[in-house]
Design a protein around this motif. Structure first.
Motif, short mmCIF file in Angstrom:
data_model
loop_
_atom_site.label_atom_id
_atom_site.label_comp_id
_atom_site.label_asym_id
_atom_site.label_seq_id
_atom_site.Cartn_x
_atom_site.Cartn_y
_atom_site.Cartn_z
N CYS A 139 1.10 -1.18 -0.02
CA CYS A 139 0.04 -0.13 0.29
C CYS A 139 0.72 0.91 -0.20
O CYS A 139 1.91 1.31 0.76
N CYS A 140 0.45 2.33 -0.56
CA CYS A 140 1.25 3.39 -0.62
C CYS A 140 -0.16 4.67 -0.82
O CYS A 140 -1.10 4.33 -1.06
N SER A 141 0.04 5.83 -0.76
CA SER A 141 -1.22 7.04 -1.11
C SER A 141 -1.56 7.14 -2.13
O SER A 141 -2.76 7.64 -2.33
N ALA A 142 -0.99 6.34 -3.45
CA ALA A 142 -2.01 6.31 -4.47
C ALA A 142 -2.72 4.98 -5.11
O ALA A 142 -3.63 5.14 -5.32
N VAL A 192 15.67 4.95 1.92
CA VAL A 192 15.90 5.33 3.02
C VAL A 192 15.31 4.99 4.32
O VAL A 192 16.07 4.91 5.11
N GLU A 193 14.43 4.06 4.12
CA GLU A 193 14.39 2.99 5.56
C GLU A 193 13.82 1.94 5.38
O GLU A 193 11.91 1.97 4.72
N PRO A 194 14.43 0.84 5.67
CA PRO A 194 15.90 1.28 6.07
C PRO A 194 16.39 1.29 4.97
O PRO A 194 16.64 1.42 3.66
N ALA A 195 17.80 1.87 4.67
CA ALA A 195 18.48 2.49 3.96
C ALA A 195 19.51 1.19 3.42
O ALA A 195 20.60 0.84 4.44
N LEU A 249 12.70 -8.49 3.63
CA LEU A 249 11.19 -8.90 2.88
C LEU A 249 10.81 -8.21 4.15
O LEU A 249 11.33 -7.41 5.60
N LEU A 250 9.74 -6.44 4.15
CA LEU A 250 9.78 -5.92 4.95
C LEU A 250 8.14 -5.92 5.37
O LEU A 250 7.04 -6.30 3.85
N ASP A 251 7.31 -4.57 6.43
CA ASP A 251 6.00 -4.52 6.78
C ASP A 251 6.27 -2.85 6.26
O ASP A 251 5.02 -2.93 5.83
N ARG A 252 7.73 -2.35 5.83
CA ARG A 252 7.23 -0.88 6.46
C ARG A 252 8.56 -0.59 5.94
O ARG A 252 9.65 -0.99 5.94
N LEU A 253 8.63 0.25 3.96
CA LEU A 253 10.11 1.06 4.00
C LEU A 253 9.87 2.30 2.93
O LEU A 253 8.21 2.84 3.25
N LEU A 274 3.61 9.72 -7.18
CA LEU A 274 3.74 10.59 -5.03
C LEU A 274 4.47 11.71 -5.37
O LEU A 274 5.14 11.47 -6.36
N GLY A 275 4.91 11.91 -4.01
CA GLY A 275 5.78 12.44 -3.87
C GLY A 275 6.94 11.85 -3.90
O GLY A 275 7.46 10.72 -4.93
N SER A 276 8.29 13.05 -3.41
CA SER A 276 9.55 13.04 -4.05
C SER A 276 10.18 11.69 -2.92
O SER A 276 10.83 11.19 -3.16
N ARG A 277 9.46 11.21 -2.01
CA ARG A 277 9.57 10.74 -0.38
C ARG A 277 8.27 9.81 -0.28
O ARG A 277 7.36 10.35 0.33
N ALA A 278 8.25 8.26 -0.21
CA ALA A 278 7.14 7.89 -0.89
C ALA A 278 7.04 6.65 0.16
O ALA A 278 8.17 5.64 0.48
N GLU A 279 5.78 6.69 1.34
CA GLU A 279 6.44 5.00 1.80
C GLU A 279 4.83 4.13 1.41
O GLU A 279 4.40 4.46 0.98
N PHE A 280 5.55 2.97 1.84
CA PHE A 280 4.92 1.47 1.04
C PHE A 280 4.79 0.43 2.99
O PHE A 280 5.56 0.34 3.49
#
Length: 296
Positions: A139-142, A192-195, A249-253, A274-280
């Motif tokens: 999932c993301c904002s889009a 970048v999260e995690p890097a 293999l992540l729950d959030r990045l 999306l914007g220049s920085r996006a959370e998934f």
């Protein structure tokens, strides 16, 4: 009781009221294929009360299905249309049966196993070898992806695939030129999260949801040979056959555009920005899907 007897007993039971959704632009939706599908549905006592041909006809919503007392929605389309269907019926108490009606059929493979045709799936359903599941989505904002998300300038190859599907020679030539330029010269993306991964980023990052989380793969182009290999893989949507590396293999990045520009994405094959920085993140599917594979 033998297998044949068990299937006959189930077939003799009153069928659920079902609607069928098809899409003539999906990879397997030829006229002959639809006739064959309807024949198989009848053979397994799964007749459909109505057929909706998307996009010429609107997709049904939760309210429409509830008012018509529909219990099962059978979807014979590609992953992009499947995404739209599931979003349209979010929160519905009925069940969605996904059949492989597109080119890659990634969600069908998750639910029923890779390369499983619809006759095999219908046979399993008829003898009760299934269970309702709510698989994880990326999932993301889009939006939410049930098959996968592609992130970065490499998503430009989606338009080339569309031209190939439409036999648009002029569009294919122009799109290929633009996709080559975008993939090699476009702003790369990085985690970048995690890097994790290369600091100078990737032309393409693929996010694949599973019950274990989001599988993250980065695709790089370091030589002319790799470039040609990856470009062909993108056109066939066989991304993992191109040069790539497993990033996690992540729950959030969080993914960032290396030049601070908007991030191009494909959500189950459909373009978004999306914007220049996006959370998934991951979350459960908002409706029951029928699964017949051991992975669930």
């Amino acid at each position: 009781m033998g297998t044949a007897g068990a299937i006959r007993r189930l077939i003799d039971m009153a069928p659920l009221k079902s609607w069928l959704i098809v899409n003539s632009r999906s990879g397997s939706n030829s006229e002959a294929a639809l006739v064959a599908l309807e024949r198989s549905l009848a053979a397994y006592a799964m007749p459909t009360a109505e057929t909706i041909a998307f996009p010429a006809e609107e997709l049904p919503t939760r309210t429409v299905l509830e008012s018509a007392d529909v219990a099962r929605l059978i979807v014979f389309t590609g992953d992009g249309t499947l995404n739209a269907v599931i979003e349209a019926v979010a929160g519905w108490s009925g069940e969605v049966l996904v059949l492989p009606g597109g080119t890659m059929n990634l969600l069908s493979a998750r639910l029923h196993g890779p390369d499983t045709d619809y006759d095999a799936i219908l046979e399993r359903i008829a003898r009760g070898a299934f269970r309702p599941v709510r698989p994880k989505m990326a999932c993301c904002s889009a939006g939410r992806a049930h098959a996968g998300v592609l992130v970065g300038p490499g998503t430009a190859w989606a338009e080339v695939r569309e031209a190939m599907r439409d036999f648009d020679v002029a569009g294919l030539a122009q799109g290929t030129s633009e996709a080559l330029a975008e993939t090699t010269g476009g702003s790369r993306v990085k985690m970048v999260e995690p890097a994790i991964g290369h600091d100078d980023g990737y032309p393409l990052i693929e996010l694949t949801p599973s019950h274990r989380g989001i599988q993250v793969d980065g695709f790089r182009i370091e030589s002319a040979g790799e470039f040609l290999q990856q470009s062909w893989a993108l056109l066939r949507r066989s991304f993992r056959k191109g040069p790539h590396e497993r990033l996690g293999l992540l729950d959030r990045l969080v993914i960032e555009n290396c030049a601070g520009e908007p991030i191009e994405v494909l959500i189950d094959g459909e373009p978004a920005k999306l914007g220049s920085r996006a959370e998934f993140t991951v979350e459960d599917c908002p409706v029951d899907l029928l699964a017949t594979a051991h992975g669930f």
